[in-house]
Design a protein around this motif. Structure first.
Motif, PDB file in Angstrom:
ATOM      1  N   ASN A  55      53.203  41.254  -7.246  1.00  0.00           N
ATOM      2  CA  ASN A  55      53.463  40.753  -8.597  1.00  0.00           C
ATOM      3  C   ASN A  55      52.574  41.435  -9.631  1.00  0.00           C
ATOM      4  OD1 ASN A  55      51.008  39.522  -8.238  1.00  0.00           O
ATOM      5  ND2 ASN A  55      51.654  37.558  -9.053  1.00  0.00           N
ATOM      6  N   PHE A  84      56.868  36.410 -13.287  1.00  0.00           N
ATOM      7  CA  PHE A  84      57.767  35.262 -13.287  1.00  0.00           C
ATOM      8  C   PHE A  84      58.827  35.398 -12.188  1.00  0.00           C
ATOM      9  CE2 PHE A  84      56.700  35.167 -18.013  1.00  0.00           C
ATOM     10  CZ  PHE A  84      55.673  34.261 -17.819  1.00  0.00           C
ATOM     11  N   PHE A  90      48.500  31.472  -4.021  1.00  0.00           N
ATOM     12  CA  PHE A  90      47.278  31.939  -3.370  1.00  0.00           C
ATOM     13  C   PHE A  90      46.810  30.989  -2.277  1.00  0.00           C
ATOM     14  CE2 PHE A  90      47.052  34.585  -7.028  1.00  0.00           C
ATOM     15  CZ  PHE A  90      46.378  35.695  -6.562  1.00  0.00           C
ATOM     16  N   TYR A  95      42.913  24.795  -6.063  1.00  0.00           N
ATOM     17  CA  TYR A  95      41.757  25.056  -6.922  1.00  0.00           C
ATOM     18  C   TYR A  95      42.146  25.639  -8.273  1.00  0.00           C
ATOM     19  CZ  TYR A  95      39.087  24.155  -2.728  1.00  0.00           C
ATOM     20  OH  TYR A  95      38.554  23.569  -1.615  1.00  0.00           O
ATOM     21  N   PHE A  98      44.402  22.452 -13.428  1.00  0.00           N
ATOM     22  CA  PHE A  98      43.445  22.228 -14.517  1.00  0.00           C
ATOM     23  C   PHE A  98      43.912  21.205 -15.541  1.00  0.00           C
ATOM     24  CE2 PHE A  98      45.494  24.394 -18.069  1.00  0.00           C
ATOM     25  CZ  PHE A  98      46.493  25.087 -17.422  1.00  0.00           C
ATOM     26  N   ASN A 112      54.670  29.286 -20.166  1.00  0.00           N
ATOM     27  CA  ASN A 112      54.308  30.680 -20.420  1.00  0.00           C
ATOM     28  C   ASN A 112      55.536  31.581 -20.464  1.00  0.00           C
ATOM     29  OD1 ASN A 112      51.537  30.381 -20.639  1.00  0.00           O
ATOM     30  ND2 ASN A 112      51.254  30.451 -18.412  1.00  0.00           N
ATOM     31  N   MET A 161      58.748  28.141 -11.842  1.00  0.00           N
ATOM     32  CA  MET A 161      59.125  29.379 -12.529  1.00  0.00           C
ATOM     33  C   MET A 161      60.405  29.950 -11.924  1.00  0.00           C
ATOM     34  SD  MET A 161      55.462  31.226 -13.239  1.00  0.00           S
ATOM     35  CE  MET A 161      55.249  31.859 -11.606  1.00  0.00           C
TER      36      MET A 161
ATOM     37  N   ASN B 180      43.241  35.381 -11.279  1.00  0.00           N
ATOM     38  CA  ASN B 180      44.441  35.934 -10.652  1.00  0.00           C
ATOM     39  C   ASN B 180      45.513  34.870 -10.484  1.00  0.00           C
ATOM     40  OD1 ASN B 180      43.865  38.593 -10.437  1.00  0.00           O
ATOM     41  ND2 ASN B 180      42.928  38.444  -8.430  1.00  0.00           N
ATOM     42  N   ALA B 181      45.088  33.664 -10.076  1.00  0.00           N
ATOM     43  CA  ALA B 181      46.056  32.594  -9.869  1.00  0.00           C
ATOM     44  C   ALA B 181      46.746  32.234 -11.182  1.00  0.00           C
ATOM     45  CB  ALA B 181      45.366  31.365  -9.272  1.00  0.00           C
ATOM     46  N   GLN B 182      45.976  32.147 -12.264  1.00  0.00           N
ATOM     47  CA  GLN B 182      46.594  31.777 -13.546  1.00  0.00           C
ATOM     48  C   GLN B 182      47.425  32.927 -14.094  1.00  0.00           C
ATOM     49  OE1 GLN B 182      46.470  28.934 -13.279  1.00  0.00           O
ATOM     50  NE2 GLN B 182      44.610  27.827 -13.782  1.00  0.00           N
ATOM     51  N   LYS B 183      46.994  34.164 -13.855  1.00  0.00           N
ATOM     52  CA  LYS B 183      47.792  35.300 -14.285  1.00  0.00           C
ATOM     53  C   LYS B 183      49.133  35.277 -13.575  1.00  0.00           C
ATOM     54  CE  LYS B 183      44.408  38.814 -14.699  1.00  0.00           C
ATOM     55  NZ  LYS B 183      44.084  40.126 -14.176  1.00  0.00           N
ATOM     56  N   SER B 184      49.119  34.855 -12.304  1.00  0.00           N
ATOM     57  CA  SER B 184      50.362  34.787 -11.555  1.00  0.00           C
ATOM     58  C   SER B 184      51.308  33.762 -12.156  1.00  0.00           C
ATOM     59  CB  SER B 184      50.093  34.411 -10.100  1.00  0.00           C
ATOM     60  OG  SER B 184      49.315  35.387  -9.497  1.00  0.00           O
ATOM     61  N   ARG B 185      50.772  32.824 -12.923  1.00  0.00           N
ATOM     62  CA  ARG B 185      51.638  31.848 -13.584  1.00  0.00           C
ATOM     63  C   ARG B 185      51.898  32.277 -15.030  1.00  0.00           C
ATOM     64  NH1 ARG B 185      50.381  25.781 -12.709  1.00  0.00           N
ATOM     65  NH2 ARG B 185      48.152  26.137 -12.867  1.00  0.00           N
ATOM     66  N   GLY B 186      51.606  33.539 -15.315  1.00  0.00           N
ATOM     67  CA  GLY B 186      51.957  34.083 -16.622  1.00  0.00           C
ATOM     68  C   GLY B 186      50.949  33.807 -17.715  1.00  0.00           C
ATOM     69  N   ALA B 187      49.724  33.411 -17.344  1.00  0.00           N
ATOM     70  CA  ALA B 187      48.714  33.176 -18.373  1.00  0.00           C
ATOM     71  C   ALA B 187      48.343  34.507 -19.024  1.00  0.00           C
ATOM     72  CB  ALA B 187      47.482  32.539 -17.752  1.00  0.00           C
ATOM     73  N   LEU B 188      48.214  34.483 -20.351  1.00  0.00           N
ATOM     74  CA  LEU B 188      47.775  35.674 -21.068  1.00  0.00           C
ATOM     75  C   LEU B 188      46.285  35.562 -21.252  1.00  0.00           C
ATOM     76  CD1 LEU B 188      50.386  36.230 -23.877  1.00  0.00           C
ATOM     77  CD2 LEU B 188      49.741  37.826 -22.094  1.00  0.00           C
ATOM     78  N   PRO B 203      42.433  27.115 -18.759  1.00  0.00           N
ATOM     79  CA  PRO B 203      42.916  27.125 -17.372  1.00  0.00           C
ATOM     80  C   PRO B 203      41.958  27.803 -16.406  1.00  0.00           C
ATOM     81  CG  PRO B 203      44.599  27.973 -18.861  1.00  0.00           C
ATOM     82  CD  PRO B 203      43.356  27.823 -19.663  1.00  0.00           C
ATOM     83  N   VAL B 206      38.221  25.051 -16.516  1.00  0.00           N
ATOM     84  CA  VAL B 206      38.326  23.734 -15.868  1.00  0.00           C
ATOM     85  C   VAL B 206      38.236  23.856 -14.344  1.00  0.00           C
ATOM     86  CG1 VAL B 206      39.781  21.712 -15.533  1.00  0.00           C
ATOM     87  CG2 VAL B 206      39.529  22.678 -17.807  1.00  0.00           C
ATOM     88  N   PRO B 207      39.080  24.696 -13.719  1.00  0.00           N
ATOM     89  CA  PRO B 207      38.950  24.811 -12.261  1.00  0.00           C
ATOM     90  C   PRO B 207      37.588  25.351 -11.833  1.00  0.00           C
ATOM     91  CG  PRO B 207      40.983  25.841 -12.998  1.00  0.00           C
ATOM     92  CD  PRO B 207      40.196  25.517 -14.223  1.00  0.00           C
ATOM     93  N   ILE B 210      35.077  22.527 -11.939  1.00  0.00           N
ATOM     94  CA  ILE B 210      35.336  21.585 -10.854  1.00  0.00           C
ATOM     95  C   ILE B 210      34.821  22.149  -9.540  1.00  0.00           C
ATOM     96  CG2 ILE B 210      37.181  20.555  -9.476  1.00  0.00           C
ATOM     97  CD1 ILE B 210      38.651  20.223 -12.197  1.00  0.00           C
ATOM     98  N   ARG B 214      31.872  20.763  -7.105  1.00  0.00           N
ATOM     99  CA  ARG B 214      32.165  20.472  -5.697  1.00  0.00           C
ATOM    100  C   ARG B 214      31.146  21.187  -4.815  1.00  0.00           C
ATOM    101  NH1 ARG B 214      35.073  23.439  -2.535  1.00  0.00           N
ATOM    102  NH2 ARG B 214      35.792  24.621  -4.339  1.00  0.00           N
TER     103      ARG B 214
END
Lengths: 290, 271
Positions: A55, A84, A90, A95, A98, A112, A161, B180-188, B203, B206-207, B210, B214
């Motif tokens: 991706n 998308f 992952f 984790y 948020f 997004n 998505m 990387n995880a948030q980028k995978s959800r299209g975060a800019l 985004p 916050v994680p 946390i 932990r």
């Protein structure tokens, strides 16, 4: 046409520095639409590096990734369009949560994408249903949930998505058998209902045997084998040499064969095992009668 | 990107610089900084440069690392240069371009200034490059021991530092994973207006918080399970001992520092 095509992909960490390690070495791969592909390989064989190319999180150092025949780094204006279409889950996705509510968190991806409110709502509900996230959970905070529930919310965040290609990196790590079963059957359900393609990285041969149509075996950054699940597990000796192991039931059948019982060794699921044992019994009885 | 941070990085080795007692190493570094600030003439500057280079040679740290540790400070250095180049006035200008006047004093000042900053960074990074965080905090704890008399929690401070340093790489790795995880959800993450960029941090932060909490909780439990109860009555696995070699190397450093300082008597100050 294949949904995903990898051409001569190579990647080296710390290139040109002391301690450079070759993670991927000339990978060529073609994945047909609608398949459920299992990826197995020893720790550090390059599985995670490979899927982070799918991706566009990692840019290939050499080689190309083609999605629906289009080079993801050339023919798309925005790499986000690729992200998308290729949903990447992952390891330990819980984790990444948020938001204040699970609903909002699942809606993060669709938002997004620039979808309208109604479409977002429809997708969140759909994803929640696929992943077994209840209405009550949706309204609550993701941090009040148990580990397995959190993980399902996180996976729903990707499924919302509606990716054509869903890639999961060890989605069951650290879950109990019931939790594993639940997540994998939901993923399978998603694949079959929407006709999408799924790539599942797992260390559990049982999970791969139960769900995958095709299996990709990786060794030292190279594709060792990419074939149907049956053919891959028939090559048990080499898998064992790689330290990968085979499903327990296949082990039983290999041992039976060794002991001189004439059964096939391409057995990797319990139902098929029952069937071939019954067939064997039938054949034995036939011999006796004759 | 985040992996380029070299602060606090440690390169294990067996050179005399590595083996020098951590307490002495800290003292020498502090003295070096003081000497560096007091010495204001060219010979002193050159001598300290030679001293630092010799130390790097001795420690076996590749000079490439120097370049890496200086890189993030480039903007600061460029800023200082530009500011001083135009604002320090002398008597006769060196170059005159319209309203811009550059004086020889300014050039001198800049040369001294830059070499000072560079020497400070290189000298102090050598401390962290050659000393493991454990040795470093052990050394600090030993040096601050006298503060115990005024009820300053020396051991707790040292423990806090050890833990903080230990978790820097872990949290960097964690940040990369979450990004990387948030980028995978299209975060800019790196485009858009200023307020967009701030919003895009939520985004990630916050994680990250946390997971930091932990980890802290897990670590606290693990420490308690091993009966950790603070510094009182605690003995050490690694005893700090000063060897003859330590004394010899420290003496060499002290003599060098004394020479650098004494140059004040013979040479005129530049600034």
């Amino acid at each position: 046409m294949s949904i995903l095509k990898v051409e001569n992909l190579s990647y080296t960490y710390n290139e040109g520095m002391p301690g450079a390690t070759k993670a991927l070495d000339n990978i060529n791969l073609e994945i047909e639409p609608g398949t459920f592909v299992g990826v197995i390989g020893h720790t550090g064989c390059g599985k995670s590096t490979l899927i982070s190319h799918f991706n566009g999180l990692t840019k290939p150092q050499s080689g190309r990734i083609l999605l629906d025949g289009r080079d993801i780094w050339k023919d798309y204006d925005d790499i986000r369009q690729v992200r998308f279409s290729v949903g990447l889950v992952f390891q330990y996705p819980e984790y990444q949560l948020f938001e204040e509510t699970c609903y909002k968190d699942i809606a993060f991806g669709p938002k997004n994408m620039g979808l309208n409110e109604e479409e977002i709502d429809r997708r969140v509900k759909m994803a929640a249903e696929f992943c077994g996230v209840t209405e009550k959970m949706l309204a609550g905070s993701p941090f009040d949930l148990s580990g397995g529930q959190k993980r399902r919310v996180a996976i729903a965040g990707i499924i919302a998505m509606m990716p054509k290609l869903l890639v999961l990196d060890e989605p069951c790590a650290g879950l109990d058998p019931e939790g594993r079963e639940l997540i994998l059957s939901q993923v399978k359900n998603y694949q079959q209902t929407t006709g999408s393609t799924v790539i599942l990285v797992s260390h559990s041969m049982e999970d791969i045997a139960n769900y995958a149509d095709m299996v990709l075996v990786m060794e030292n950054g190279q594709v060792y084998n990419y074939d149907t699940t049956e053919n891959v597990f028939a090559d048990a000796e080499n898998l064992a040499r790689m330290g990968l192991g085979i499903p327990d039931i296949t082990k039983v059948f290999l041992k039976l064969k060794e002991m001189g019982v004439d059964v096939g060794t391409d057995v990797y699921t319990i139902p098929y095992a029952v069937k071939s044992l019954l067939k064997y019994k039938e054949a034995k009885r036939g011999e006796k009668n004759a | 990107m985040l992996k380029d941070i070299t602060i606090g990085q440690h390169f294990p080795g067996k050179s005399p610089v590595h083996n020098l007692d951590a307490r002495l190493k800290i003292v020498i570094t502090v003295l070096f900084v003081i000497v560096r600030f007091m010495s204001t003439n060219f010979p002193g500057l050159i001598l300290s440069g030679v001293f630092v280079l010799a130390m790097y040679k001795l420690s076996g740290i590749p000079l490439k690392m120097l370049k890496k540790s200086i890189k993030p400070l480039m903007p600061l250095i460029v800023f200082t240069v530009i500011l001083n180049l135009f604002f320090i006035k002398g008597e006769t200008p060196l170059i005159k371009l319209g309203f811009v006047e550059i004086y020889p004093e300014a050039v001198m000042f800049i040369i001294v200034m830059i070499s000072r900053i560079l020497l400070l960074i290189c000298g102090t990074s050598l401390l962290t490059y050659t000393t493991s965080t454990i040795a470093l905090t052990d050394g600090l704890e030993a040096l601050m021991k006298p503060l115990n008399k005024i009820n300053f929690p020396v051991h707790e401070m040292a423990m806090m530092m050890t833990i903080a340093l230990r978790f820097i790489p872990t949290l960097i790795e964690e940040t990369e994973k979450i990004m990387n995880a948030q980028k995978s959800r299209g975060a800019l993450l790196d485009s858009g207006s200023f307020s967009d960029k701030i919003k895009a941090l939520v985004p990630i932060l916050v994680p990250l918080f946390i997971s930091a909490f932990r980890r802290a909780e897990e670590l606290a439990t693990a420490m308690e399970c091993r009966c950790y109860h603070g510094g009182e009555g605690r003995t050490r696995l690694r005893q700090l001992k000063i060897t003859n070699d330590d004394i010899r190397y420290t003496a060499v450093c002290m003599v060098t520092f004394a020479v650098i300082l004494s140059m004040k008597l013979f040479f005129t100050r530049v600034i």
